[in-house]
Design an enzyme around this catalytic site. Structure first.
Site, mmCIF file in Angstrom:
data_model
loop_
_atom_site.group_PDB
_atom_site.id
_atom_site.type_symbol
_atom_site.label_atom_id
_atom_site.label_comp_id
_atom_site.label_asym_id
_atom_site.label_seq_id
_atom_site.Cartn_x
_atom_site.Cartn_y
_atom_site.Cartn_z
ATOM 1 N N ARG A 47 43.981 38.788 17.929
ATOM 2 C CA ARG A 47 42.871 37.992 18.484
ATOM 3 C C ARG A 47 43.242 36.509 18.503
ATOM 4 O O ARG A 47 42.916 35.776 19.428
ATOM 5 C CB ARG A 47 41.572 38.208 17.686
ATOM 6 C CG ARG A 47 40.490 37.205 18.076
ATOM 7 C CD ARG A 47 39.071 37.627 17.729
ATOM 8 N NE ARG A 47 38.911 38.183 16.399
ATOM 9 C CZ ARG A 47 38.996 37.488 15.264
ATOM 10 N NH1 ARG A 47 39.250 36.190 15.288
ATOM 11 N NH2 ARG A 47 38.846 38.085 14.102
ATOM 12 N N TYR A 99 30.819 30.960 42.728
ATOM 13 C CA TYR A 99 30.871 32.401 42.515
ATOM 14 C C TYR A 99 29.564 32.862 41.860
ATOM 15 O O TYR A 99 29.068 32.216 40.924
ATOM 16 C CB TYR A 99 32.070 32.702 41.603
ATOM 17 C CG TYR A 99 32.172 34.135 41.194
ATOM 18 C CD1 TYR A 99 32.485 35.117 42.127
ATOM 19 C CD2 TYR A 99 31.952 34.519 39.870
ATOM 20 C CE1 TYR A 99 32.582 36.439 41.739
ATOM 21 C CE2 TYR A 99 32.047 35.839 39.487
ATOM 22 C CZ TYR A 99 32.355 36.792 40.434
ATOM 23 O OH TYR A 99 32.442 38.103 40.053
ATOM 24 N N ASP A 171 37.761 25.414 39.480
ATOM 25 C CA ASP A 171 38.074 26.843 39.538
ATOM 26 C C ASP A 171 39.051 27.023 40.700
ATOM 27 O O ASP A 171 38.681 26.859 41.862
ATOM 28 C CB ASP A 171 36.771 27.625 39.754
ATOM 29 C CG ASP A 171 36.967 29.131 39.705
ATOM 30 O OD1 ASP A 171 38.050 29.599 40.113
ATOM 31 O OD2 ASP A 171 36.036 29.836 39.278
HETATM 32 C C1 LIG Z 1 35.904 36.437 40.480
HETATM 33 C C2 LIG Z 1 35.651 35.019 40.199
HETATM 34 C C3 LIG Z 1 35.254 34.591 38.927
HETATM 35 C C4 LIG Z 1 34.979 35.559 37.807
HETATM 36 O O1 LIG Z 1 36.153 36.170 37.380
HETATM 37 P P1 LIG Z 1 36.199 37.641 36.713
HETATM 38 O O2 LIG Z 1 37.637 37.834 36.446
HETATM 39 O O3 LIG Z 1 35.614 38.581 37.691
HETATM 40 O O4 LIG Z 1 35.373 37.562 35.466
HETATM 41 C C5 LIG Z 1 35.108 33.238 38.721
HETATM 42 N N1 LIG Z 1 35.323 32.342 39.707
HETATM 43 C C6 LIG Z 1 35.686 32.719 40.943
HETATM 44 C C7 LIG Z 1 35.921 31.694 41.992
HETATM 45 C C8 LIG Z 1 35.865 34.065 41.227
HETATM 46 O O5 LIG Z 1 36.211 34.433 42.454
#
Ligand SMILES: *Cc1c(COP(=O)(O)O)cnc(C)c1O
Length: 403
Positions: A47, A99, A171
């Protein structure tokens, strides 16, 4: 010698394996033997740290131009860890086309911890500046956004955050470090849903936070260990494997998406195509100034939700599925699928148009993909319904409503 990205994707992680294995082993162990009762070795408990995970973390940091990375069990686990740095009474400014799962977290979990969120049109720097308060701790954006592909000016935002002592998180799931490196443009944190391009084969759920500030990295690593949402050794290994072909996949998908977007723009039945590579796309210039490609997600409207749904159902090469960035092309109606998780109270403001179709272009032959979209569009606009799953018709033993 500075190596190009495609080389760095492959030439990584010379292991010190005693047998000379050229692929790192999966350290599938939960705990590690310690030298003595009072000394700790490099690793003690998975972990907290695992050699396979460390490798993928080093590789992610390297590709994004950061100094440290933490790999998580999902993109959402990564974003959650980041939001833990925001304290009770503080505020987050978030983009208004995020998202759906991110909106759900911000809207339904964070208020319980006393953190409030303002949704702002982050494509407008003035709007962001106006929304700042003394309590703002974090600005969270995607660019291009998903699914509308709006563009945020990363350099411009980073100037605002630097002046005000706020953290800027980008992101980068939509483009990957092959096409965009937000840390070099001034962002403090890069977030990834590694489920998308980084792993690239729709077989891993993973996430990552990459930073260039060792102090910040230490805080994220502390969260990762304390909350226990780190990526498992096997998933880390799969992600390492996926990263080797990242540049190759992204470049191919990027090229094919351009062809597909241009094809769609020529079709009569399509109302509007959203694609950051078009000169007329809002923010195109800024996008080109901060990235090296337009990505492989293309969205479009048909003017009719029913036509959009029929088109999706009539394609043969695009799988109806949420997510993007995989080697296999997918098609979805974000409003009904990935973005249905946006809470009802925010749907009017934050949900995409009901007739919006989102494509994620894979590595198939681009001509095949265009031909398929053409025939699907013909069917949808003629209102004809045809049998789906042309190639495979699995027998369904479960009742349709049993999930
Ligand atoms: C899919 C996505 C997420 C979430 O990711 P997971 O791996 O599904 O938890 C976050 N940000 C964006 C832009 C995404 O496309």
């Amino acid at each position: 010698m500075t190596l190009k990205t495609s080389t760095r994707c492959v030439k990584f992680g010379g292991t010190s394996d005693p047998y000379g294995a050229i692929v790192p082993p999966i350290y599938q162990t939960a705990t590690f033997r310690q030298p003595t009762a009072s000394e700790f070795g490099e690793y003690d408990y998975t972990r907290s740290g695992n050699p396979t995970r460390s490798l993928v973390e080093q590789q992610l940091a390297e590709l994004e131009g950061g100094t440290g990375a933490c790999a998580f069990a999902s993109g959402m686990a990564a974003i959650t860890a980041l939001t833990r740095l925001v304290e009770h009474g503080d505020e987050i400014i978030a983009g208004d086309d995020l998202y759906g799962g991110t909106v759900r977290l911000l809207e339904q979990i964070l208020p319980r911890q006393g953190v409030s969120v303002r949704y702002v049109d982050t494509t407008k720097l003035e709007a962001v500046r106006a929304a700042l308060t003394l309590r703002t701790r974090l600005i969270l954006v995607e660019t291009p956004t998903n699914p509308m592909l709006s563009i945020c000016d990363i350099r411009g935002l980073s100037q605002i955050t630097r002046e005000s002592g706020v953290m800027l998180a980008v992101d980068n799931s939509m483009l990957s470090p092959v096409l965009q490196q937000p840390l070099a443009l001034g962002a403090d944190v890069v977030i990834h849903s590694a489920t998308k391009f980084l792993s690239g084969h729709s077989d891993v759920t993973a996430g990552a936070i990459i930073t260039k500030d060792p102090l910040l990295h230490g805080q994220i690593a502390f969260q990762q260990n304390a909350e226990g949402a780190a990526l498992s050794p096997f998933e880390s290994w799969l992600l390492l494997r996926g990263l080797k072909t990242l540049a190759l996949r992204v470049e191919r998908q990027n090229d094919s998406a351009r062809k597909v977007a241009q094809f769609l723009a020529r079709q009569k039945g399509i109302r509007k195509v959203y694609y950051p590579g078009f000169k007329v796309h809002f923010g195109h210039e800024i996008h080109r100034s901060q990235s090296e490609g337009d990505g492989s997600v293309v969205s479009f409207t048909t003017g009719d939700e029913q036509v959009s749904a029929q088109l999706a159902e009539a394609t043969r090469l695009f799988t109806i599925a949420v997510s993007f960035g995989s080697v296999g092309s997918t098609i979805s109606l974000p409003c009904r699928m990935s973005h249905a998780s946006i809470p009802k109270t925010l749907q009017d403001r934050l949900a995409p148009p009901a007739d919006l179709v989102r494509l994620s272009v894979g590595i198939e032959d681009a001509d095949d993909l265009m031909e398929d979209l053409g025939q699907a569009l013909d069917i949808a606009t003629q209102g004809r319904v045809r049998q789906r799953n042309y190639f495979v018709t699995p027998t369904r033993s479960y009742r349709p409503n049993s999930r």
